[in-house]
Design a protein around this motif. Structure first.
Motif, PDB file in Angstrom:
ATOM      1  N   THR A  14      31.477   5.271  39.237  1.00 39.29           N
ATOM      2  CA  THR A  14      30.935   5.297  37.855  1.00 39.29           C
ATOM      3  C   THR A  14      29.606   6.098  37.988  1.00 39.29           C
ATOM      4  OG1 THR A  14      31.942   3.154  37.243  1.00 39.29           O
ATOM      5  CG2 THR A  14      29.863   3.873  35.638  1.00 39.29           C
ATOM      6  N   HIS A  30      30.207   9.620  38.025  1.00 40.07           N
ATOM      7  CA  HIS A  30      30.372  10.120  36.859  1.00 40.07           C
ATOM      8  C   HIS A  30      29.400  10.344  35.954  1.00 40.07           C
ATOM      9  CE1 HIS A  30      33.223  10.802  33.318  1.00 40.07           C
ATOM     10  NE2 HIS A  30      32.207  10.095  32.651  1.00 40.07           N
ATOM     11  N   ILE A  31      28.491   9.484  35.667  1.00 38.59           N
ATOM     12  CA  ILE A  31      27.201   9.760  34.994  1.00 38.59           C
ATOM     13  C   ILE A  31      26.375  10.896  35.439  1.00 38.59           C
ATOM     14  CG2 ILE A  31      24.941   8.454  34.415  1.00 38.59           C
ATOM     15  CD1 ILE A  31      26.601   5.827  34.646  1.00 38.59           C
ATOM     16  N   GLU A  83      28.330  13.914  34.139  1.00 42.78           N
ATOM     17  CA  GLU A  83      28.658  14.138  32.700  1.00 42.78           C
ATOM     18  C   GLU A  83      27.372  13.694  31.784  1.00 42.78           C
ATOM     19  OE1 GLU A  83      31.285  15.674  31.722  1.00 42.78           O
ATOM     20  OE2 GLU A  83      32.380  15.765  33.783  1.00 42.78           O
ATOM     21  N   LEU A  84      26.211  13.974  32.243  1.00 44.51           N
ATOM     22  CA  LEU A  84      24.968  13.530  31.374  1.00 44.51           C
ATOM     23  C   LEU A  84      25.098  13.856  30.112  1.00 44.51           C
ATOM     24  CD1 LEU A  84      22.080  14.050  33.906  1.00 44.51           C
ATOM     25  CD2 LEU A  84      22.923  12.046  33.197  1.00 44.51           C
ATOM     26  N   ASP A 132      30.265  11.628  26.956  1.00 41.44           N
ATOM     27  CA  ASP A 132      30.326  10.340  26.478  1.00 41.44           C
ATOM     28  C   ASP A 132      29.973   9.201  27.399  1.00 41.44           C
ATOM     29  OD1 ASP A 132      31.061   7.756  25.136  1.00 41.44           O
ATOM     30  OD2 ASP A 132      33.091   8.534  25.001  1.00 41.44           O
ATOM     31  N   LEU A 133      29.041   8.520  27.605  1.00 40.64           N
ATOM     32  CA  LEU A 133      28.432   7.434  28.624  1.00 40.64           C
ATOM     33  C   LEU A 133      28.613   6.350  28.027  1.00 40.64           C
ATOM     34  CD1 LEU A 133      26.056   9.604  30.609  1.00 40.64           C
ATOM     35  CD2 LEU A 133      28.523   9.432  31.065  1.00 40.64           C
ATOM     36  N   SER A 134      29.331   5.856  27.014  1.00 40.80           N
ATOM     37  CA  SER A 134      29.399   4.896  26.267  1.00 40.80           C
ATOM     38  C   SER A 134      29.943   3.570  27.008  1.00 40.80           C
ATOM     39  CB  SER A 134      29.995   4.777  25.017  1.00 40.80           C
ATOM     40  OG  SER A 134      31.582   5.142  25.317  1.00 40.80           O
ATOM     41  N   LEU A 139      32.627   4.113  30.191  1.00 43.05           N
ATOM     42  CA  LEU A 139      32.382   4.130  31.594  1.00 43.05           C
ATOM     43  C   LEU A 139      33.261   2.840  32.241  1.00 43.05           C
ATOM     44  CD1 LEU A 139      28.454   4.379  31.451  1.00 43.05           C
ATOM     45  CD2 LEU A 139      30.110   6.051  32.326  1.00 43.05           C
ATOM     46  N   VAL A 196      21.958   4.691  32.721  1.00 43.87           N
ATOM     47  CA  VAL A 196      22.153   5.949  32.248  1.00 43.87           C
ATOM     48  C   VAL A 196      20.854   6.740  31.818  1.00 43.87           C
ATOM     49  CG1 VAL A 196      23.303   7.037  30.090  1.00 43.87           C
ATOM     50  CG2 VAL A 196      24.403   5.553  31.191  1.00 43.87           C
ATOM     51  N   ARG A 223      19.499  10.107  33.252  1.00 45.78           N
ATOM     52  CA  ARG A 223      19.242  11.343  32.337  1.00 45.78           C
ATOM     53  C   ARG A 223      17.687  11.700  32.567  1.00 45.78           C
ATOM     54  NH1 ARG A 223      22.737   9.308  27.154  1.00 45.78           N
ATOM     55  NH2 ARG A 223      24.381  10.500  27.805  1.00 45.78           N
TER      56      ARG A 223
END
Length: 285
Positions: free
Chosen positions: A19, A22-23, A26-27, A30-32, A36, A63, A67
């Motif tokens: 996870t 992935h964050i 893919e900043l 969709d990181l809802s 996730l 997140v 970011r």
């Protein structure tokens, strides 16, 4: 009832590591919480609790931290416009990006770029030592509850329990009923307090029907990890943390896609807070 033998915690570690990767990748995507949870291949009922147990911070906190760290690198390491950096790192509006950046690093993006020095990275909070609680594996059949819904801060669910008992009393259904159950569908660290959803429930006596106007909630039976917490309700967050951070991963258990819940074993109206007994039931395969 089966006692739990320690096993490897690598499964949860691997899911959360996937996870986090992935964050990072893919900043701007969709990181809802739901997205996730799919990446981690965990039920939404459990994902945020597992994430916090493994990392020491909430999903939204992680997140935001990742970011901002990436944004700081881009502010100093590139000449890209700040609006482009905001978009690449998932901030929807330039103004919200500048406010978040300044709050995190103590300087605006423009000030940091002029200084040509990357600020120290934001780090996740250190995971403190966990208080141990007794846990065991139990099997249970489907359980039907008469329930009253609650929306809002979880600490205010007492009003729903009062309404529950008042309505059951008026229907003559108190005798032979119990215990009480608390179902909490959202993680308060990820959901605004006013949007938190819960049910205050009561198991009725055999053969009793849920009165009209109350919710009929069916808890699927199966296998559960049960953590027992003795003491005031203020200890329950520690018990939840222990359950997800240590008990479940160390036992090598797989979580089922069903809501975890609390069972109030003792009568809270008749029991001193230090003698309260509450069980946390987490569905496992």
């Amino acid at each position: 009832m089966d006692q739990i033998a320690p096993k490897s915690a690598s499964d949860h570690d691997a899911r959360i590591a996937r996870t986090l990767r992935h964050i990072e990748a893919e900043l701007a995507g969709d990181l809802s919480l739901d997205a996730l949870a799919d990446v981690a291949a965990l039920s939404r009922f459990h994902f945020s609790r597992v994430f916090r147990a493994q990392t020491g911070e909430g999903v939204a906190e992680a997140v935001r931290r990742i970011r901002l760290n990436r944004a700081a690198l881009l502010v100093v390491g590139t000449r890209d416009p700040f609006a482009a950096i905001a978009a690449r790192t998932g901030f929807g509006h330039m103004r919200s990006f500048e406010r978040a950046f300044a709050a995190a690093f103590g300087a605006t993006p423009a000030q940091v770029r002029r200084g040509r020095r990357i600020p120290p990275p934001l780090l996740p909070p250190a995971k403190g030592p966990f208080t141990m609680f007794p846990t065991e594996i139990r099997e249970a059949e489907d359980t039907v509850l008469a329930a009253v819904p609650h929306t809002g801060p979880y600490q205010e669910i007492g009003t729903a329990f009062e309404a529950l008992m008042r309505r059951l009393g008026a229907a003559g259904l108190i005798a032979g009923s119990g215990p009480s159950y608390g179902l909490y569908y959202d993680d308060p660290s990820e959901t605004p307090a006013e949007a938190l959803r819960a049910h205050a429930g009561q198991r009725l006596a055999p053969g009793a029907e849920v009165p009209e106007g109350m919710d009929r909630v069916v808890l699927p039976g199966g296998r559960f990890l049960v953590c027992t917490c003795k003491g005031p309700f203020s200890r329950l967050p520690e018990a939840w943390s222990w359950t997800y951070a240590r008990a479940i991963p160390e036992a090598g258990l797989t979580l089922r896609d069903a809501v975890p819940f609390e069972v109030y074993v003792s009568d809270t109206y008749e029991t001193a807070p230090e003698d309260n007994v509450t069980e946390i039931w987490v569905p496992v395969a």
